[in-house]
Design a protein around this motif. Structure first.
Motif, short mmCIF file in Angstrom:
data_model
loop_
_atom_site.label_atom_id
_atom_site.label_comp_id
_atom_site.label_asym_id
_atom_site.label_seq_id
_atom_site.Cartn_x
_atom_site.Cartn_y
_atom_site.Cartn_z
N GLN A 1 -3.72 19.08 -6.14
CA GLN A 1 -4.11 18.81 -4.75
C GLN A 1 -5.30 17.87 -4.65
N SER A 2 -6.23 17.95 -5.58
CA SER A 2 -7.40 17.06 -5.50
C SER A 2 -6.98 15.60 -5.70
N GLN A 3 -6.04 15.36 -6.61
CA GLN A 3 -5.56 13.99 -6.82
C GLN A 3 -4.71 13.52 -5.63
N VAL A 4 -3.93 14.44 -5.01
CA VAL A 4 -3.14 14.09 -3.84
C VAL A 4 -4.06 13.65 -2.71
N GLN A 5 -5.17 14.40 -2.52
CA GLN A 5 -6.13 14.04 -1.47
C GLN A 5 -6.80 12.71 -1.78
N GLN A 6 -7.07 12.48 -3.05
CA GLN A 6 -7.67 11.21 -3.44
C GLN A 6 -6.71 10.05 -3.15
N CYS A 7 -5.40 10.23 -3.41
CA CYS A 7 -4.39 9.21 -3.13
C CYS A 7 -4.33 8.92 -1.63
N GLU A 8 -4.35 9.98 -0.83
CA GLU A 8 -4.32 9.82 0.63
C GLU A 8 -5.56 9.09 1.13
N GLN B 1 0.83 -1.21 0.00
CA GLN B 1 0.00 0.00 0.00
C GLN B 1 0.86 1.26 0.00
N LEU B 2 2.02 1.21 0.67
CA LEU B 2 2.92 2.36 0.66
C LEU B 2 3.48 2.60 -0.73
N SER B 3 3.84 1.51 -1.42
CA SER B 3 4.35 1.69 -2.78
C SER B 3 3.25 2.20 -3.71
N ASP B 4 2.02 1.73 -3.51
CA ASP B 4 0.89 2.24 -4.30
C ASP B 4 0.68 3.73 -4.03
N LEU B 5 0.81 4.14 -2.77
CA LEU B 5 0.65 5.55 -2.41
C LEU B 5 1.73 6.39 -3.08
N GLN B 6 2.96 5.91 -3.08
CA GLN B 6 4.05 6.65 -3.72
C GLN B 6 3.81 6.79 -5.22
N ASP B 7 3.37 5.72 -5.87
CA ASP B 7 3.08 5.78 -7.30
C ASP B 7 1.96 6.77 -7.59
N CYS B 8 0.93 6.72 -6.77
CA CYS B 8 -0.21 7.61 -6.95
C CYS B 8 0.20 9.07 -6.77
N LEU B 9 1.03 9.35 -5.75
CA LEU B 9 1.48 10.71 -5.51
C LEU B 9 2.38 11.21 -6.63
N LYS B 10 3.18 10.34 -7.21
CA LYS B 10 4.02 10.75 -8.35
C LYS B 10 3.15 11.13 -9.55
N GLN B 11 2.10 10.35 -9.79
CA GLN B 11 1.21 10.62 -10.92
C GLN B 11 0.39 11.88 -10.66
N ALA B 12 0.05 12.14 -9.40
CA ALA B 12 -0.77 13.30 -9.07
C ALA B 12 0.01 14.59 -9.28
N GLY B 13 1.31 14.57 -9.04
CA GLY B 13 2.12 15.77 -9.21
C GLY B 13 1.71 16.83 -8.21
N SER B 14 1.38 18.03 -8.70
CA SER B 14 1.00 19.14 -7.81
C SER B 14 -0.50 19.34 -7.74
#
Length: 154
Positions: A137-144, A122-135
């Motif tokens: 904020q809505s995608q970062v919140q969705q990843c979290e 799940q941590l690696s999935d979170l890191q991948d998601c945050l890389k794809q989200a970039g800056s």
């Protein structure tokens, strides 16, 4: 009646006996020279044991220093049993503190390892998601939120 002379009594000794207050023979009667105690192992064990307790939250501190404290403590106790050292209590204290640091270090390693094993993917999935989200904020919140939901399911 005449009294015997006391000097004659002390000057005549039976054969093979020397004077009653004669000096000891030269070079004898002094025993072994005193050797200074070798207390280094016991002191080293105690210092390493205390450091193992203080640094038990790290692998290096808890496990490595704990093992070293045990080794030096055992060597110190053996030296004290052979009467080469005078600090058996210090060596035993090093064994105790090193053992406690070692046990806490091993427990923490197992605990962190099991947590990582449970949530590592799940941590690696979170890191991948945050890389794809970039800056964004809505995608970062969705990843979290996805990560939080995954943790709560477990």
């Amino acid at each position: 009646m005449s009294t015997p002379d006391n000097r004659e009594q002390y000057q005549q000794y039976p054969a093979g006996q020397s004077e009653p207050f004669a000096a000891p023979p030269a070079g004898g009667g002094y025993g072994q020279p005193v050797v200074a105690p070798r207390n280094g192992f016991g002191v080293t064990a105690l210092v390493l044991g205390i450091l193992a307790l203080v640094l038990c939250w790290t692998v290096w501190g808890g496990i490595v220093l704990g093992v070293l404290a045990l080794v030096f403590g055992i060597l110190g106790v053996k030296r004290a049993n052979r009467r080469e050292a005078t600090n058996k209590g210090v060596a035993v204290s090093g064994i105790v503190t090193g053992s406690i640091g070692l046990v806490i270090g091993v427990i923490l390693v197992v605990l962190v390892g099991s947590i990582f094993a449970m949530f590592g993917s799940q941590l690696s999935d979170l890191q991948d998601c945050l890389k794809q989200a970039g800056s964004d904020q809505s995608q970062v919140q969705q990843c979290e939120q996805q990560f939080s939901d995954g943790v709560q399911k477990r």
